[in-house]
Design an enzyme around this catalytic site. Structure first.
Site, PDB file in Angstrom:
ATOM      1  N   ASP A  10       0.850  -1.193   0.000  1.00  5.68           N
ATOM      2  CA  ASP A  10       0.000   0.000   0.000  1.00  5.68           C
ATOM      3  C   ASP A  10       0.884   1.240   0.000  1.00  5.68           C
ATOM      4  O   ASP A  10       2.012   1.223   0.490  1.00  5.68           O
ATOM      5  CB  ASP A  10      -0.908   0.017   1.237  1.00  5.68           C
ATOM      6  CG  ASP A  10      -2.178   0.833   1.008  1.00  5.68           C
ATOM      7  OD1 ASP A  10      -3.239   0.226   0.820  1.00  5.68           O
ATOM      8  OD2 ASP A  10      -2.092   2.079   1.000  1.00  5.68           O
ATOM      9  N   ASP A  14       4.111   2.549  -4.261  1.00  6.54           N
ATOM     10  CA  ASP A  14       3.331   3.587  -4.939  1.00  6.54           C
ATOM     11  C   ASP A  14       2.958   3.058  -6.315  1.00  6.54           C
ATOM     12  O   ASP A  14       3.814   2.930  -7.198  1.00  6.54           O
ATOM     13  CB  ASP A  14       4.146   4.881  -5.062  1.00  6.54           C
ATOM     14  CG  ASP A  14       3.326   5.989  -5.741  1.00  6.54           C
ATOM     15  OD1 ASP A  14       2.151   5.739  -6.104  1.00  6.54           O
ATOM     16  OD2 ASP A  14       3.876   7.093  -5.906  1.00  6.54           O
ATOM     17  N   ASN A  42      -5.699  -4.913  -6.453  1.00  7.46           N
ATOM     18  CA  ASN A  42      -6.910  -4.261  -5.932  1.00  7.46           C
ATOM     19  C   ASN A  42      -6.870  -2.744  -6.058  1.00  7.46           C
ATOM     20  O   ASN A  42      -7.916  -2.093  -6.139  1.00  7.46           O
ATOM     21  CB  ASN A  42      -7.095  -4.638  -4.457  1.00  7.46           C
ATOM     22  CG  ASN A  42      -8.186  -3.808  -3.793  1.00  7.46           C
ATOM     23  OD1 ASN A  42      -9.360  -3.976  -4.089  1.00  7.46           O
ATOM     24  ND2 ASN A  42      -7.795  -2.887  -2.912  1.00  7.46           N
ATOM     25  N   TYR A  51     -12.276   6.832 -14.738  1.00  8.64           N
ATOM     26  CA  TYR A  51     -12.487   5.602 -13.956  1.00  8.64           C
ATOM     27  C   TYR A  51     -13.083   4.529 -14.857  1.00  8.64           C
ATOM     28  O   TYR A  51     -12.609   3.392 -14.892  1.00  8.64           O
ATOM     29  CB  TYR A  51     -13.407   5.894 -12.777  1.00  8.64           C
ATOM     30  CG  TYR A  51     -13.578   4.745 -11.813  1.00  8.64           C
ATOM     31  CD1 TYR A  51     -12.496   4.278 -11.063  1.00  8.64           C
ATOM     32  CD2 TYR A  51     -14.812   4.125 -11.630  1.00  8.64           C
ATOM     33  CE1 TYR A  51     -12.652   3.224 -10.162  1.00  8.64           C
ATOM     34  CE2 TYR A  51     -14.981   3.077 -10.732  1.00  8.64           C
ATOM     35  CZ  TYR A  51     -13.898   2.631 -10.001  1.00  8.64           C
ATOM     36  OH  TYR A  51     -14.058   1.584  -9.109  1.00  8.64           O
TER      37      TYR A  51
HETATM   38  N1  LIG Z   1     -16.285  -0.171  -2.867  1.00  9.56           N
HETATM   39  C1  LIG Z   1     -16.960  -0.265  -3.992  1.00  9.56           C
HETATM   40  O1  LIG Z   1     -18.174  -0.089  -4.019  1.00  9.56           O
HETATM   41  C2  LIG Z   1     -16.245  -0.601  -5.261  1.00  9.56           C
HETATM   42  C3  LIG Z   1     -17.019  -0.743  -6.384  1.00  9.56           C
HETATM   43  C4  LIG Z   1     -16.432  -1.099  -7.553  1.00  9.56           C
HETATM   44  C5  LIG Z   1     -15.073  -1.324  -7.594  1.00  9.56           C
HETATM   45  N2  LIG Z   1     -14.299  -1.161  -6.503  1.00  9.56           N
HETATM   46  C6  LIG Z   1     -12.861  -1.392  -6.626  1.00  9.56           C
HETATM   47  O2  LIG Z   1     -12.312  -1.857  -5.416  1.00  9.56           O
HETATM   48  C7  LIG Z   1     -10.949  -1.475  -5.361  1.00  9.56           C
HETATM   49  C8  LIG Z   1     -10.584  -0.711  -4.119  1.00  9.56           C
HETATM   50  O3  LIG Z   1     -11.366  -1.051  -3.047  1.00  9.56           O
HETATM   51  P1  LIG Z   1     -10.892  -0.682  -1.544  1.00  9.56           P
HETATM   52  O4  LIG Z   1     -12.135  -0.769  -0.735  1.00  9.56           O
HETATM   53  O5  LIG Z   1      -9.756  -1.533  -1.130  1.00  9.56           O
HETATM   54  O6  LIG Z   1     -10.451   0.852  -1.722  1.00  9.56           O
HETATM   55  P2  LIG Z   1      -9.522   1.854  -0.889  1.00  9.56           P
HETATM   56  O7  LIG Z   1      -9.786   3.219  -1.314  1.00  9.56           O
HETATM   57  O8  LIG Z   1      -9.617   1.534   0.557  1.00  9.56           O
HETATM   58  O9  LIG Z   1      -8.093   1.536  -1.476  1.00  9.56           O
HETATM   59  C9  LIG Z   1      -7.259   0.499  -1.020  1.00  9.56           C
HETATM   60  C10 LIG Z   1      -5.914   1.036  -0.776  1.00  9.56           C
HETATM   61  O10 LIG Z   1      -5.304   1.534  -1.970  1.00  9.56           O
HETATM   62  C11 LIG Z   1      -4.295   2.419  -1.522  1.00  9.56           C
HETATM   63  N3  LIG Z   1      -3.759   3.268  -2.582  1.00  9.56           N
HETATM   64  C12 LIG Z   1      -4.295   4.376  -3.136  1.00  9.56           C
HETATM   65  N4  LIG Z   1      -3.458   4.893  -4.057  1.00  9.56           N
HETATM   66  C13 LIG Z   1      -2.377   4.084  -4.074  1.00  9.56           C
HETATM   67  C14 LIG Z   1      -1.175   4.099  -4.806  1.00  9.56           C
HETATM   68  N5  LIG Z   1      -0.885   5.033  -5.692  1.00  9.56           N
HETATM   69  N6  LIG Z   1      -0.282   3.106  -4.581  1.00  9.56           N
HETATM   70  C15 LIG Z   1      -0.543   2.123  -3.676  1.00  9.56           C
HETATM   71  N7  LIG Z   1      -1.660   2.069  -2.940  1.00  9.56           N
HETATM   72  C16 LIG Z   1      -2.566   3.059  -3.144  1.00  9.56           C
HETATM   73  C17 LIG Z   1      -4.956   3.210  -0.428  1.00  9.56           C
HETATM   74  O11 LIG Z   1      -3.988   3.743   0.461  1.00  9.56           O
HETATM   75  C18 LIG Z   1      -5.867   2.201   0.224  1.00  9.56           C
HETATM   76  O12 LIG Z   1      -5.339   1.719   1.446  1.00  9.56           O
HETATM   77  C19 LIG Z   1     -10.677  -0.594  -6.575  1.00  9.56           C
HETATM   78  O13 LIG Z   1     -10.075  -1.360  -7.586  1.00  9.56           O
HETATM   79  C20 LIG Z   1     -12.073  -0.145  -6.943  1.00  9.56           C
HETATM   80  O14 LIG Z   1     -12.149   0.216  -8.302  1.00  9.56           O
HETATM   81  C21 LIG Z   1     -14.869  -0.798  -5.331  1.00  9.56           C
END
Ligand SMILES: NC(=O)c1ccc[n+]([C@@H]2O[C@H](COP(=O)([O-])OP(=O)(O)OC[C@H]3O[C@@H](n4cnc5c(N)ncnc54)[C@H](O)[C@@H]3O)[C@@H](O)[C@H]2O)c1
Length: 268
Positions: free
Chosen positions: A49, A73, A100, A165
């Site tokens: 992360d 990153d 993810n 997106y």
């Molecule tokens: N929650 C929903 O309803 C939903 C719906 C459709 C798709 N998604 C998908 O789910 C995934 C994310 O879900 P989540 O709940 O884990 O989201 P989240 O926002 O909690 O992200 C997970 C982690 O990604 C990290 N992150 C952000 N930018 C980063 C970078 N540049 N490098 C490394 N890490 C980075 C963040 O610090 C965070 O801890 C995405 O692919 C999103 O498109 C979610």
């Protein structure tokens, strides 16, 4: 179930922040729930992360107890490659990679800057390609490996919210399919979960802490999904239970994409 006993999984984007769901001890995002599910089924989990503290928090809560946090990153190619090298060095093998990480471009198309577009492309697509590229070498050598990409229904149908997106989530599925077809005969599988409304830290952060019932009302199941339900689908695709499944997008959306328009509630 112990489908990942003796195996190593890397979850890119395995931290989480934002408001808690009622009753939860820590904010639960999809990536965190995926890391925890794989751990619960026996995997050693490397959690990558941008926010090392959040990755460490995930590792501290892994039910299986075996894991490592790594700062990565996703917008930086060298960092993506280095994180996979850490995952490999950590336990000497890499069986499953869960891509993810995903961000939502915030600027509408009429004013969106190049920087905003590029960031969405770098994080949502390029990082997944680079991570897969780095992980392929050890997987091909082992003759086995599974990729699971975390996609969105926005990559298949427009919600008219964020064009970058939607475009990057569609491109991500192209990466997933190419890997699947290109390496199918060498023991590699590649699939995606395509998520609809999930009551995660991400959604609560973006759309409000108190709107879960309202957001769920448009879903045929009349509720949002949970990160744990997203994680269950990921674990299936990453496991040997999906040994004849590759190149597929498993939609996890409570029936939204099966209905048009989403039907109103009916009595009886
Ligand atoms: N929650 C929903 O309803 C939903 C719906 C459709 C798709 N998604 C998908 O789910 C995934 C994310 O879900 P989540 O709940 O884990 O989201 P989240 O926002 O909690 O992200 C997970 C982690 O990604 C990290 N992150 C952000 N930018 C980063 C970078 N540049 N490098 C490394 N890490 C980075 C963040 O610090 C965070 O801890 C995405 O692919 C999103 O498109 C979610």
């Amino acid at each position: 179930m112990n489908r990942f006993s003796g195996r190593v999984a890397y979850v890119l984007g395995g931290g989480s922040d934002g408001p808690l769901r009622p009753g939860d001890a820590l904010p639960m995002g999809n990536g965190r729930a995926m890391a925890m599910r794989l751990s619960a089924e026996g995997a050693h989990v490397v959690v990558g992360d941008l926010d090392l503290g959040r990755a460490e928090e995930t590792v501290a809560h892994l039910p299986g107890g075996s894991g490592t946090a790594v700062q990565v990153d996703a917008a930086d190619p060298d960092s993506c490659r280095a994180a996979v090298a850490v995952a490999m060095a950590d336990a000497g093998r890499l069986d499953a990679v869960v891509c993810n990480v995903g961000i939502s471009g915030r600027e509408p198309i009429k004013v969106q800057s190049l920087e905003d577009w590029d960031l969405a492309l770098d994080v949502n697509v390029r990082s997944h390609w680079l991570t897969a590229q780095a992980a392929l070498a050890p997987m091909l050598e082992a003759g086995a490996g599974a990729f699971v990409f975390v996609g969105s229904t926005a990559g298949m149908w427009s919600s008219r919210r964020s064009m970058s997106y939607e475009a990057t989530k569609a491109a991500q599925l192209g990466v997933m399919r190419h890997l699947a077809v290109r390496y199918a005969e060498r023991g590699i599988r590649s699939n995606a979960v395509v998520l609809g409304n999930i009551d995660s830290a991400l959604v609560r952060r973006e759309f409000g802490d108190d709107g879960s019932a309202r957001r769920g009302a448009v879903v045929p199941m009349r509720r949002e999904g949970s990160p744990e339900e997203a994680a269950a689908a990921v674990a299936f695709l990453a496991s040997d239970d999906a040994s004849y499944v590759t190149g597929q997008s498993l939609v996890v959306d409570g029936g939204v994409s099966a209905a048009w328009p989403s039907p109103p509630p009916v009595a009886g």
